[in-house]
Motif scaffolding. Structure first.
Motif, PDB file in Angstrom:
ATOM      1  N   LEU A 101       0.828  -1.207   0.000  1.00  0.00           N
ATOM      2  CA  LEU A 101       0.000   0.000   0.000  1.00  0.00           C
ATOM      3  C   LEU A 101       0.862   1.255   0.000  1.00  0.00           C
ATOM      4  N   LYS A 102       2.063   1.166   0.572  1.00  0.00           N
ATOM      5  CA  LYS A 102       3.007   2.273   0.525  1.00  0.00           C
ATOM      6  C   LYS A 102       3.401   2.568  -0.915  1.00  0.00           C
ATOM      7  N   SER A 103       3.688   1.525  -1.681  1.00  0.00           N
ATOM      8  CA  SER A 103       4.050   1.695  -3.089  1.00  0.00           C
ATOM      9  C   SER A 103       2.896   2.296  -3.884  1.00  0.00           C
ATOM     10  N   VAL A 104       1.678   1.848  -3.595  1.00  0.00           N
ATOM     11  CA  VAL A 104       0.496   2.392  -4.286  1.00  0.00           C
ATOM     12  C   VAL A 104       0.376   3.889  -4.017  1.00  0.00           C
ATOM     13  N   ARG A 105       0.552   4.268  -2.766  1.00  0.00           N
ATOM     14  CA  ARG A 105       0.442   5.693  -2.409  1.00  0.00           C
ATOM     15  C   ARG A 105       1.553   6.513  -3.064  1.00  0.00           C
ATOM     16  N   GLU A 106       2.762   5.969  -3.097  1.00  0.00           N
ATOM     17  CA  GLU A 106       3.871   6.691  -3.726  1.00  0.00           C
ATOM     18  C   GLU A 106       3.642   6.846  -5.224  1.00  0.00           C
ATOM     19  N   PHE A 107       3.159   5.798  -5.860  1.00  0.00           N
ATOM     20  CA  PHE A 107       2.867   5.878  -7.293  1.00  0.00           C
ATOM     21  C   PHE A 107       1.798   6.925  -7.573  1.00  0.00           C
ATOM     22  N   ALA A 108       0.710   6.875  -6.818  1.00  0.00           N
ATOM     23  CA  ALA A 108      -0.391   7.824  -7.030  1.00  0.00           C
ATOM     24  C   ALA A 108       0.061   9.265  -6.784  1.00  0.00           C
ATOM     25  N   ALA A 109       0.868   9.468  -5.750  1.00  0.00           N
ATOM     26  CA  ALA A 109       1.347  10.820  -5.441  1.00  0.00           C
ATOM     27  C   ALA A 109       2.201  11.370  -6.579  1.00  0.00           C
ATOM     28  N   LYS A 110       3.022  10.503  -7.171  1.00  0.00           N
ATOM     29  CA  LYS A 110       3.873  10.932  -8.275  1.00  0.00           C
ATOM     30  C   LYS A 110       3.042  11.277  -9.504  1.00  0.00           C
ATOM     31  N   VAL A 111       2.012  10.469  -9.774  1.00  0.00           N
ATOM     32  CA  VAL A 111       1.133  10.743 -10.914  1.00  0.00           C
ATOM     33  C   VAL A 111       0.403  12.060 -10.713  1.00  0.00           C
ATOM     34  N   ILE A 112      -0.129  12.268  -9.528  1.00  0.00           N
ATOM     35  CA  ILE A 112      -0.870  13.498  -9.238  1.00  0.00           C
ATOM     36  C   ILE A 112       0.029  14.722  -9.388  1.00  0.00           C
ATOM     37  N   GLU A 113       1.276  14.577  -8.966  1.00  0.00           N
ATOM     38  CA  GLU A 113       2.213  15.702  -9.027  1.00  0.00           C
ATOM     39  C   GLU A 113       2.693  15.978 -10.453  1.00  0.00           C
ATOM     40  N   GLU A 114       2.948  14.932 -11.222  1.00  0.00           N
ATOM     41  CA  GLU A 114       3.623  15.093 -12.511  1.00  0.00           C
ATOM     42  C   GLU A 114       2.697  15.115 -13.724  1.00  0.00           C
ATOM     43  N   GLU A 115       1.514  14.526 -13.624  1.00  0.00           N
ATOM     44  CA  GLU A 115       0.622  14.446 -14.780  1.00  0.00           C
ATOM     45  C   GLU A 115      -0.464  15.508 -14.714  1.00  0.00           C
ATOM     46  N   GLU A 116      -0.675  16.180 -15.819  1.00  0.00           N
ATOM     47  CA  GLU A 116      -1.727  17.193 -15.870  1.00  0.00           C
ATOM     48  C   GLU A 116      -3.111  16.565 -15.770  1.00  0.00           C
ATOM     49  N   ARG A 117      -3.236  15.357 -16.305  1.00  0.00           N
ATOM     50  CA  ARG A 117      -4.533  14.705 -16.338  1.00  0.00           C
ATOM     51  C   ARG A 117      -4.359  13.190 -16.336  1.00  0.00           C
ATOM     52  N   VAL A 118      -5.395  12.492 -15.908  1.00  0.00           N
ATOM     53  CA  VAL A 118      -5.482  11.041 -16.048  1.00  0.00           C
ATOM     54  C   VAL A 118      -6.873  10.750 -16.603  1.00  0.00           C
ATOM     55  N   ASP A 119      -6.910  10.259 -17.832  1.00  0.00           N
ATOM     56  CA  ASP A 119      -8.193  10.037 -18.502  1.00  0.00           C
ATOM     57  C   ASP A 119      -8.719   8.614 -18.332  1.00  0.00           C
ATOM     58  N   ILE A 120      -7.807   7.665 -18.302  1.00  0.00           N
ATOM     59  CA  ILE A 120      -8.215   6.258 -18.224  1.00  0.00           C
ATOM     60  C   ILE A 120      -7.297   5.523 -17.251  1.00  0.00           C
ATOM     61  N   LEU A 121      -7.895   4.789 -16.333  1.00  0.00           N
ATOM     62  CA  LEU A 121      -7.160   3.917 -15.432  1.00  0.00           C
ATOM     63  C   LEU A 121      -7.603   2.488 -15.705  1.00  0.00           C
ATOM     64  N   ILE A 122      -6.673   1.648 -16.126  1.00  0.00           N
ATOM     65  CA  ILE A 122      -6.986   0.250 -16.430  1.00  0.00           C
ATOM     66  C   ILE A 122      -6.308  -0.631 -15.383  1.00  0.00           C
ATOM     67  N   ASN A 123      -7.104  -1.155 -14.472  1.00  0.00           N
ATOM     68  CA  ASN A 123      -6.604  -2.008 -13.399  1.00  0.00           C
ATOM     69  C   ASN A 123      -6.541  -3.452 -13.908  1.00  0.00           C
ATOM     70  N   ASN A 124      -5.401  -3.804 -14.468  1.00  0.00           N
ATOM     71  CA  ASN A 124      -5.231  -5.087 -15.138  1.00  0.00           C
ATOM     72  C   ASN A 124      -4.422  -6.099 -14.331  1.00  0.00           C
ATOM     73  N   ALA A 125      -3.456  -5.640 -13.560  1.00  0.00           N
ATOM     74  CA  ALA A 125      -2.520  -6.546 -12.882  1.00  0.00           C
ATOM     75  C   ALA A 125      -3.247  -7.517 -11.954  1.00  0.00           C
ATOM     76  N   ALA A 126      -2.722  -8.735 -11.865  1.00  0.00           N
ATOM     77  CA  ALA A 126      -3.326  -9.731 -10.992  1.00  0.00           C
ATOM     78  C   ALA A 126      -2.346 -10.862 -10.726  1.00  0.00           C
ATOM     79  N   VAL A 127      -2.537 -11.525  -9.600  1.00  0.00           N
ATOM     80  CA  VAL A 127      -1.852 -12.785  -9.322  1.00  0.00           C
ATOM     81  C   VAL A 127      -2.924 -13.860  -9.249  1.00  0.00           C
ATOM     82  N   MET A 128      -2.539 -15.088  -9.580  1.00  0.00           N
ATOM     83  CA  MET A 128      -3.546 -16.154  -9.672  1.00  0.00           C
ATOM     84  C   MET A 128      -3.009 -17.466  -9.121  1.00  0.00           C
ATOM     85  N   ARG A 129      -3.804 -18.069  -8.262  1.00  0.00           N
ATOM     86  CA  ARG A 129      -3.549 -19.417  -7.736  1.00  0.00           C
ATOM     87  C   ARG A 129      -2.174 -19.536  -7.080  1.00  0.00           C
ATOM     88  N   CYS A 130      -1.761 -18.518  -6.364  1.00  0.00           N
ATOM     89  CA  CYS A 130      -0.468 -18.569  -5.676  1.00  0.00           C
ATOM     90  C   CYS A 130      -0.626 -19.246  -4.315  1.00  0.00           C
TER      91      CYS A 130
END
Length: 240
Positions: A101-130
């Motif tokens: 969750l720390k990494s998620v927050r750091e990623f989001a903070a960087k996007v908010i700071e550096e990107e003028e806009r975010v039009d599409i968020l595609i939540n694709n990543a997944a782990v399976m049967r681990c």
């Protein structure tokens, strides 16, 4: 010659049926030719598979595409491949570990700071049967990565998406959610014997339920649209 006719006919029918089934399950090919110049897209888990192909197609359509992955070496390689194939230099790689969750927050903070806009968020990543692994924060791994990480990421970026009307959140699911059961008393499988398949189904059901609730809350507004999408959710194509 006639003795080969029936087997050949049966084989042809079987092959044709398999092709039709594959097309049906996959949801067909997106017919849209729309381009998305000036739009920023984030694709999690974009270094391989569906995520990479999605990022490739959106880069081909002119988008500013951010590949968000845990393994930066593979992420950088995927970004180079996509830039080379599409000649779109607006394809970047950024670190995102959904098991933290720390990494998620750091990623989001960087996007908010550096990107003028975010039009599409595609939540694709997944782990399976681990195996019964846990995330950095102590959550069962499949629930933590497939659902909780994306839940937090979406909510952290929601204001950015709202400011980029019309925004869109796309959550990649699978037919596994049909067999899912969310056990609110034992989300982390601490009381029951761990079932890796059932844990995966639970994570995908949670993601679908989150998508439906987010869509309900945003319905009737100029705010972002939320859609589940996946090979087994026909009728919700990943088209701009």
């Amino acid at each position: 010659m006639s003795r080969y006719l029936l087997p050949a006919s049966v084989l042809g029918t079987a092959v044709g049926g398999a092709v039709l089934l594959k097309d049906y399950v996959a949801g067909g090919t997106c017919p849209s030719k729309a381009t998305i110049p000036g739009k920023t897209v984030i694709v999690t888990g974009a270094n391989t598979g569906i995520g990479k192909q999605t990022a490739l197609e959106l880069a081909r359509r002119g988008g500013n595409v951010i590949l968000a992955c845990r393994d930066m070496e593979k992420c950088e390689a995927a970004a180079r491949d996509i830039r080379g194939e599409t000649l779109n230099h607006r394809v970047s790689a950024r670190h995102l570990d959904l098991a933290s969750l720390k990494s998620v927050r750091e990623f989001a903070a960087k996007v908010i700071e550096e990107e003028e806009r975010v039009d599409i968020l595609i939540n694709n990543a997944a782990v399976m049967r681990c195996p019964h692994w846990t995330t950095e924060d102590g959550f069962e791994m499949q629930l933590g990565v497939n659902y909780l990480g994306h839940f937090l990421l979406t909510n952290l970026l929601l204001d950015k998406l709202k400011a980029s009307v019309p925004g869109r959140v796309v959550n990649l699911s699978s037919l596994a959610h049909v067999a899912g059961h969310v056990d609110l008393e034992d989300l982390n499988w601490q009381r029951r014997k761990y079932d890796t398949k059932a844990a995966y189904c639970q994570s995908k059901l949670a993601l679908v339920l989150f998508t439906k609730e987010l869509s309900r809350r945003l319905r009737g507004t100029q705010q972002p649209r939320a859609s589940p999408c996946g090979p087994c959710l026909v009728g919700l194509p990943l088209c701009p």
